[in-house]
Design a protein around this motif. Structure first.
Motif, PDB file in Angstrom:
ATOM      1  N   GLU A 107       0.811  -1.209   0.000  1.00 16.58           N
ATOM      2  CA  GLU A 107       0.000   0.000   0.000  1.00 16.58           C
ATOM      3  C   GLU A 107       0.851   1.269   0.000  1.00 16.58           C
ATOM      4  O   GLU A 107       0.362   2.338  -0.293  1.00 16.58           O
ATOM      5  CB  GLU A 107      -0.945   0.022   1.209  1.00 16.58           C
ATOM      6  CG  GLU A 107      -2.010  -1.049   1.178  1.00 16.58           C
ATOM      7  CD  GLU A 107      -1.520  -2.378   1.721  1.00 16.58           C
ATOM      8  OE1 GLU A 107      -0.590  -2.385   2.544  1.00 16.58           O
ATOM      9  OE2 GLU A 107      -2.054  -3.408   1.309  1.00 16.58           O
ATOM     10  N   HIS A 108       2.118   1.144   0.368  1.00 20.82           N
ATOM     11  CA  HIS A 108       2.977   2.317   0.388  1.00 20.82           C
ATOM     12  C   HIS A 108       3.383   2.688  -1.033  1.00 20.82           C
ATOM     13  O   HIS A 108       3.658   1.838  -1.859  1.00 20.82           O
ATOM     14  CB  HIS A 108       4.237   2.065   1.208  1.00 20.82           C
ATOM     15  CG  HIS A 108       3.954   1.926   2.671  1.00 20.82           C
ATOM     16  ND1 HIS A 108       4.928   1.582   3.570  1.00 20.82           N
ATOM     17  CD2 HIS A 108       2.834   2.094   3.397  1.00 20.82           C
ATOM     18  CE1 HIS A 108       4.414   1.541   4.785  1.00 20.82           C
ATOM     19  NE2 HIS A 108       3.135   1.837   4.693  1.00 20.82           N
ATOM     20  N   SER A 143      -0.929   4.402   2.542  1.00 20.77           N
ATOM     21  CA  SER A 143      -2.169   4.215   1.780  1.00 20.77           C
ATOM     22  C   SER A 143      -3.212   5.284   2.094  1.00 20.77           C
ATOM     23  O   SER A 143      -4.092   5.562   1.283  1.00 20.77           O
ATOM     24  CB  SER A 143      -2.748   2.824   2.038  1.00 20.77           C
ATOM     25  OG  SER A 143      -3.008   2.654   3.420  1.00 20.77           O
ATOM     26  N   ASN A 144      -3.098   5.928   3.265  1.00 22.33           N
ATOM     27  CA  ASN A 144      -4.050   6.988   3.606  1.00 22.33           C
ATOM     28  C   ASN A 144      -3.612   8.357   3.094  1.00 22.33           C
ATOM     29  O   ASN A 144      -4.270   9.356   3.353  1.00 22.33           O
ATOM     30  CB  ASN A 144      -4.280   7.045   5.119  1.00 22.33           C
ATOM     31  CG  ASN A 144      -3.026   7.413   5.890  1.00 22.33           C
ATOM     32  OD1 ASN A 144      -1.977   7.675   5.318  1.00 22.33           O
ATOM     33  ND2 ASN A 144      -3.134   7.416   7.208  1.00 22.33           N
ATOM     34  N   GLY A 145      -2.477   8.413   2.384  1.00 21.33           N
ATOM     35  CA  GLY A 145      -2.007   9.665   1.796  1.00 21.33           C
ATOM     36  C   GLY A 145      -1.010  10.438   2.635  1.00 21.33           C
ATOM     37  O   GLY A 145      -0.457  11.438   2.183  1.00 21.33           O
ATOM     38  N   ASN A 146      -0.763   9.988   3.858  1.00 17.37           N
ATOM     39  CA  ASN A 146       0.202  10.678   4.715  1.00 17.37           C
ATOM     40  C   ASN A 146       1.631  10.344   4.304  1.00 17.37           C
ATOM     41  O   ASN A 146       1.938   9.193   4.007  1.00 17.37           O
ATOM     42  CB  ASN A 146       0.016  10.275   6.181  1.00 17.37           C
ATOM     43  CG  ASN A 146      -1.251  10.826   6.778  1.00 17.37           C
ATOM     44  OD1 ASN A 146      -1.830  11.777   6.273  1.00 17.37           O
ATOM     45  ND2 ASN A 146      -1.698  10.206   7.857  1.00 17.37           N
TER      46      ASN A 146
END
Length: 60
Positions: free
Chosen positions: A5-6, A25-28
């Motif tokens: 996911e990275h 994966s969350n955009g951070n």
């Protein structure tokens, strides 16, 4: 630990130096180069030291 996911981004900053950043994966942004590199190869080598996935060498 690196997961699929990275996402890894390689880019040039305003000064023309090469940098990388690792995005979850969350955009951070969860990792980034602390300096700019003159060559893309040096930038990639630093990313490898920080978890950038490297394909295994070919078997003979």
């Amino acid at each position: 630990m690196a997961t699929k996911e990275h996402k890894w981004e390689f880019y040039q900053d305003k000064a023309g130096k090469h940098r990388w950043r690792r995005i979850a994966s969350n955009g951070n942004v969860i990792g980034a180069s602390s300096q700019g590199y003159v060559t893309p190869k040096d930038c990639r080598n630093n990313a490898i030291l920080n978890g950038y996935p490297v394909p295994p060498p070919p078997t003979v």
